[in-house]
Scaffold this motif. Structure first.
Motif, PDB file in Angstrom:
ATOM      1  N   GLY A 239       0.967  -1.326  -0.038  1.00  0.00           N
ATOM      2  CA  GLY A 239      -0.104   0.170   0.114  1.00  0.00           C
ATOM      3  C   GLY A 239       0.924   1.228  -0.091  1.00  0.00           C
ATOM      4  N   LEU A 240       2.196   1.205  -0.293  1.00  0.00           N
ATOM      5  CA  LEU A 240       2.988   2.427  -0.494  1.00  0.00           C
ATOM      6  C   LEU A 240       3.075   2.654  -1.849  1.00  0.00           C
ATOM      7  CD1 LEU A 240       5.563   1.537   2.073  1.00  0.00           C
ATOM      8  CD2 LEU A 240       3.939   3.082   2.509  1.00  0.00           C
ATOM      9  N   PRO A 241       3.313   3.971  -2.181  1.00  0.00           N
ATOM     10  CA  PRO A 241       3.519   4.249  -3.600  1.00  0.00           C
ATOM     11  C   PRO A 241       4.479   3.894  -4.393  1.00  0.00           C
ATOM     12  CG  PRO A 241       4.041   6.417  -1.944  1.00  0.00           C
ATOM     13  CD  PRO A 241       3.598   5.068  -1.302  1.00  0.00           C
ATOM     14  N   GLU A 242       4.338   3.235  -5.376  1.00  0.00           N
ATOM     15  CA  GLU A 242       5.396   2.767  -6.509  1.00  0.00           C
ATOM     16  C   GLU A 242       6.367   3.985  -6.740  1.00  0.00           C
ATOM     17  OE1 GLU A 242       4.093   0.553  -9.843  1.00  0.00           O
ATOM     18  OE2 GLU A 242       2.292  -0.293  -8.680  1.00  0.00           O
ATOM     19  N   ASP A 243       6.275   5.024  -6.832  1.00  0.00           N
ATOM     20  CA  ASP A 243       7.183   6.210  -6.939  1.00  0.00           C
ATOM     21  C   ASP A 243       8.268   6.310  -5.780  1.00  0.00           C
ATOM     22  OD1 ASP A 243       6.196   6.489  -9.567  1.00  0.00           O
ATOM     23  OD2 ASP A 243       4.976   8.227  -8.841  1.00  0.00           O
ATOM     24  N   ALA A 244       8.017   5.454  -4.860  1.00  0.00           N
ATOM     25  CA  ALA A 244       8.771   5.667  -3.772  1.00  0.00           C
ATOM     26  C   ALA A 244      10.361   5.192  -3.994  1.00  0.00           C
ATOM     27  CB  ALA A 244       8.520   5.005  -2.466  1.00  0.00           C
ATOM     28  N   VAL A 245      10.271   4.405  -4.851  1.00  0.00           N
ATOM     29  CA  VAL A 245      11.748   3.835  -5.470  1.00  0.00           C
ATOM     30  C   VAL A 245      11.830   3.968  -6.922  1.00  0.00           C
ATOM     31  CG1 VAL A 245      13.448   1.835  -5.560  1.00  0.00           C
ATOM     32  CG2 VAL A 245      12.037   2.437  -3.533  1.00  0.00           C
ATOM     33  N   GLN A 246      12.460   4.694  -7.485  1.00  0.00           N
ATOM     34  CA  GLN A 246      12.377   4.719  -9.261  1.00  0.00           C
ATOM     35  C   GLN A 246      13.361   4.403  -9.528  1.00  0.00           C
ATOM     36  OE1 GLN A 246       9.614   8.020 -10.990  1.00  0.00           O
ATOM     37  NE2 GLN A 246       9.801   8.561  -8.876  1.00  0.00           N
ATOM     38  N   VAL A 247      13.883   3.706 -10.606  1.00  0.00           N
ATOM     39  CA  VAL A 247      15.156   3.457 -11.265  1.00  0.00           C
ATOM     40  C   VAL A 247      15.054   4.207 -12.506  1.00  0.00           C
ATOM     41  CG1 VAL A 247      16.543   1.745 -12.641  1.00  0.00           C
ATOM     42  CG2 VAL A 247      15.555   1.107 -10.177  1.00  0.00           C
ATOM     43  N   VAL A 248      15.941   4.887 -12.818  1.00  0.00           N
ATOM     44  CA  VAL A 248      15.958   5.633 -14.246  1.00  0.00           C
ATOM     45  C   VAL A 248      16.043   4.986 -15.173  1.00  0.00           C
ATOM     46  CG1 VAL A 248      17.286   7.587 -15.328  1.00  0.00           C
ATOM     47  CG2 VAL A 248      17.060   7.661 -12.795  1.00  0.00           C
ATOM     48  N   ALA A 249      15.273   5.055 -16.065  1.00  0.00           N
ATOM     49  CA  ALA A 249      15.024   4.295 -17.114  1.00  0.00           C
ATOM     50  C   ALA A 249      15.830   4.714 -18.382  1.00  0.00           C
ATOM     51  CB  ALA A 249      13.584   4.210 -17.578  1.00  0.00           C
ATOM     52  N   THR A 250      17.001   5.265 -18.420  1.00  0.00           N
ATOM     53  CA  THR A 250      17.800   5.878 -19.404  1.00  0.00           C
ATOM     54  C   THR A 250      19.073   5.610 -18.982  1.00  0.00           C
ATOM     55  OG1 THR A 250      18.249   7.536 -21.012  1.00  0.00           O
ATOM     56  CG2 THR A 250      17.526   8.219 -18.860  1.00  0.00           C
ATOM     57  N   THR A 251      19.931   5.418 -19.963  1.00  0.00           N
ATOM     58  CA  THR A 251      21.545   5.368 -19.805  1.00  0.00           C
ATOM     59  C   THR A 251      22.068   6.625 -20.206  1.00  0.00           C
ATOM     60  OG1 THR A 251      21.832   4.060 -21.830  1.00  0.00           O
ATOM     61  CG2 THR A 251      21.699   2.824 -19.909  1.00  0.00           C
ATOM     62  N   ASP A 252      21.487   7.716 -20.627  1.00  0.00           N
ATOM     63  CA  ASP A 252      21.908   9.039 -21.056  1.00  0.00           C
ATOM     64  C   ASP A 252      22.551   9.589 -20.080  1.00  0.00           C
ATOM     65  OD1 ASP A 252      22.192  11.661 -22.002  1.00  0.00           O
ATOM     66  OD2 ASP A 252      20.677  11.183 -23.735  1.00  0.00           O
ATOM     67  N   ARG A 253      23.667   9.918 -20.439  1.00  0.00           N
ATOM     68  CA  ARG A 253      24.490  10.708 -19.040  1.00  0.00           C
ATOM     69  C   ARG A 253      23.890  11.963 -18.689  1.00  0.00           C
ATOM     70  NH1 ARG A 253      29.869   9.304 -18.523  1.00  0.00           N
ATOM     71  NH2 ARG A 253      30.545  11.446 -18.157  1.00  0.00           N
ATOM     72  N   ALA A 254      23.049  12.445 -19.620  1.00  0.00           N
ATOM     73  CA  ALA A 254      22.308  13.744 -19.027  1.00  0.00           C
ATOM     74  C   ALA A 254      21.378  13.462 -17.855  1.00  0.00           C
ATOM     75  CB  ALA A 254      21.579  14.336 -20.478  1.00  0.00           C
ATOM     76  N   ALA A 255      20.931  12.341 -17.735  1.00  0.00           N
ATOM     77  CA  ALA A 255      20.100  12.033 -16.548  1.00  0.00           C
ATOM     78  C   ALA A 255      20.893  12.162 -15.391  1.00  0.00           C
ATOM     79  CB  ALA A 255      19.846  10.737 -16.636  1.00  0.00           C
ATOM     80  N   VAL A 256      22.241  11.994 -15.345  1.00  0.00           N
ATOM     81  CA  VAL A 256      23.124  12.133 -14.072  1.00  0.00           C
ATOM     82  C   VAL A 256      23.273  13.918 -13.827  1.00  0.00           C
ATOM     83  CG1 VAL A 256      25.254  12.015 -13.115  1.00  0.00           C
ATOM     84  CG2 VAL A 256      24.422  10.000 -14.418  1.00  0.00           C
ATOM     85  N   GLY A 257      23.599  14.458 -14.935  1.00  0.00           N
ATOM     86  CA  GLY A 257      23.358  15.952 -14.843  1.00  0.00           C
ATOM     87  C   GLY A 257      22.171  16.515 -14.204  1.00  0.00           C
ATOM     88  N   ALA A 258      21.012  16.133 -14.713  1.00  0.00           N
ATOM     89  CA  ALA A 258      19.670  16.593 -14.130  1.00  0.00           C
ATOM     90  C   ALA A 258      19.717  16.113 -12.748  1.00  0.00           C
ATOM     91  CB  ALA A 258      18.626  15.768 -15.030  1.00  0.00           C
ATOM     92  N   MET A 259      20.078  14.994 -12.052  1.00  0.00           N
ATOM     93  CA  MET A 259      19.793  14.653 -10.885  1.00  0.00           C
ATOM     94  C   MET A 259      20.651  15.561  -9.919  1.00  0.00           C
ATOM     95  SD  MET A 259      19.839  10.557 -11.046  1.00  0.00           S
ATOM     96  CE  MET A 259      19.883  10.351  -9.175  1.00  0.00           C
TER      97      MET A 259
END
Length: 424
Positions: free
Chosen positions: A178-198
């Motif tokens: 009963g907890l939100p699935e968004d509580a743990v999210q795995v980034v679904a891209t290997t683009d390095r821009a995702a790291v910069g955004a984080m």
């Protein structure tokens, strides 16, 4: 969302961050029973999904071999049955740990009649950027969830399919509790821009924990606008004092180097008091030769240890992560403390001595996240410290220092209990 479907990485990461922020509020107010139920449900899903996990990991291993990953990297990447067992056991162990969230300490009455204390609270959204080992996905999720945080996990491209398979089990376990699935999210891209955004989104992420090579951690430390919990090097020292028990010192020093070579708490430099070097170093050198460890030493070391090579100035500042060790003969405790201060990484350092006063000086004056007396540096670990598990080791001085477990993933706020008091 699949990797190929993400054409606008900044927009994707902003949406992911917003959902993580909303989920963090729900997890922060979840009671212990709900969090433990989720952890046990995730463990059950992993156990029931062994075939899917194996297929996903096989795809990563095949792709990694095609990319030319070396044997050591492929070994770290592999999800064996034993490693799946370890993930499951880790989740259940974290579920069994005391919940730090909401604990109130130091509650005391003030002259005004109010009571002032401190309550332990989650950090919020924890972003974890890591390489190679897919088991980190489950370990990080477990620690973040139990400490009341939401997690955004960005694994390495080499483990993309494995991490997605583990993430599916995590989200199924969260939903079952009963907890939100968004509580743990795995980034679904290997683009390095995702790291910069984080690392530049403090509106979405409260803290970043990088786990990987020195280059990754240096980049994140340099570019992040979000606070970072990290350590760069593990240049750990063992100092053998002239008042050490020689048999005890030999056993500890050998273990500190040879129990595992590629860890951040492995000894990389041995310091030996000149008064006992002639009796200690030949015995130690023989043990290292038997273990296949290359020794690089000062002039006095090379005179006492057959086969020791000359140490360069760079050796004292090197984390080998390999069967290589630097050795220096010094004239006492002051020289040991000075060497550690100039060349150490503030990770873990040990003195081997039977002198209580010298041991206390070493504990007080060596400025490392773990300082030890008569024990192997290899004990600098969350499990060995009784934390249950760790998400990394911090050599920073603020917030978290040393192995970072559940307590390190929380903070404290002041709470005040009154009964109508007003300030005069």
């Amino acid at each position: 969302m699949t990797q190929t479907a993400i054409s606008d990485v900044p927009a994707y990461m902003a949406d992911l961050g917003q959902r993580a922020r909303a989920a963090a509020r729900a997890v922060a107010r979840a009671d212990t029973a709900a969090k433990d139920a989720a952890l046990n449900a995730i463990a059950a899903r992993l156990d029931a999904s062994r075939d899917a996990l194996g297929q996903a990991n096989a795809a990563d291993l095949e792709a990694g071999a095609a990319r030319g990953l070396d044997a050591a990297m492929l070994d770290r990447l592999e999800l064996t049955s034993a490693r799946i067992d370890a993930m499951i056991a880790g989740l259940r162990e974290v579920a069994a740990l005391p919940d730090p969230v909401g604990a109130i300490t130091d509650l005391d009455y003030r002259p005004s009649g109010i009571q002032v204390g401190r309550m332990r609270v989650p950090l919020g959204v924890v972003g974890i950027i890591y390489e190679s080992r897919p088991n980190v996905t489950a370990d990080a999720a477990a620690l973040c969830l139990k400490s009341g945080n939401a997690a955004v996990l960005r694994g390495g491209s080499e483990a993309f399919e494995s991490n997605r398979a583990i993430a599916a089990c995590i989200q199924q376990g969260l939903a079952a509790a009963g907890l939100p699935e968004d509580a743990v999210q795995v980034v679904a891209t290997t683009d390095r821009a995702a790291v910069g955004a984080m690392i530049t989104a403090p509106e979405h992420i409260d803290v970043i924990i990088p786990r990987g090579g020195k280059g990754l951690i240096e980049r994140i430390s340099r570019d992040a606008r979000v606070p970072v919990i990290k350590h760069l090097d593990g240049i750990c020292h063992v100092y053998v004092d002239d008042r050490a028990d020689m048999d005890k010192a030999l056993a500890v020093a050998v273990n500190a180097k040879t129990q595992r070579y590629g860890t951040c708490n492995t000894m990389e430099t041995l310091l030996v008091h000149e008064a006992i070097a002639e009796g200690f170093l030949p015995r130690f050198g023989a043990a290292m030769a038997e273990a296949g460890v290359e020794l690089r030493g000062c002039e006095q070391t090379r005179a006492l240890v057959d086969g020791a090579k000359a140490a360069s100035a760079e050796d004292w500042d090197t984390e080998y992560l390999a069967p290589i060790l630097s050795i220096r003969v010094i004239d006492g405790l002051d020289a040991a403390i000075d060497h550690i201060e100039r060349h150490g990484s503030h990770h873990t350092d040990t003195i081997l001595t039977e002198d209580y006063g010298r041991a206390r000086r070493f504990l007080r004056e060596v400025d490392s996240s773990s300082v030890m007396v008569n024990a192997s540096t290899r004990f600098a670990d969350g499990f060995e410290y009784g934390l249950g598990a760790e998400i990394g080791i911090s050599t920073d001085k603020f917030h978290a220092r040393g192995p970072v477990g559940l307590i390190g993933l929380t903070s404290q706020k002041f709470v005040v209990l009154g009964d109508g008091q007003v300030r005069n």
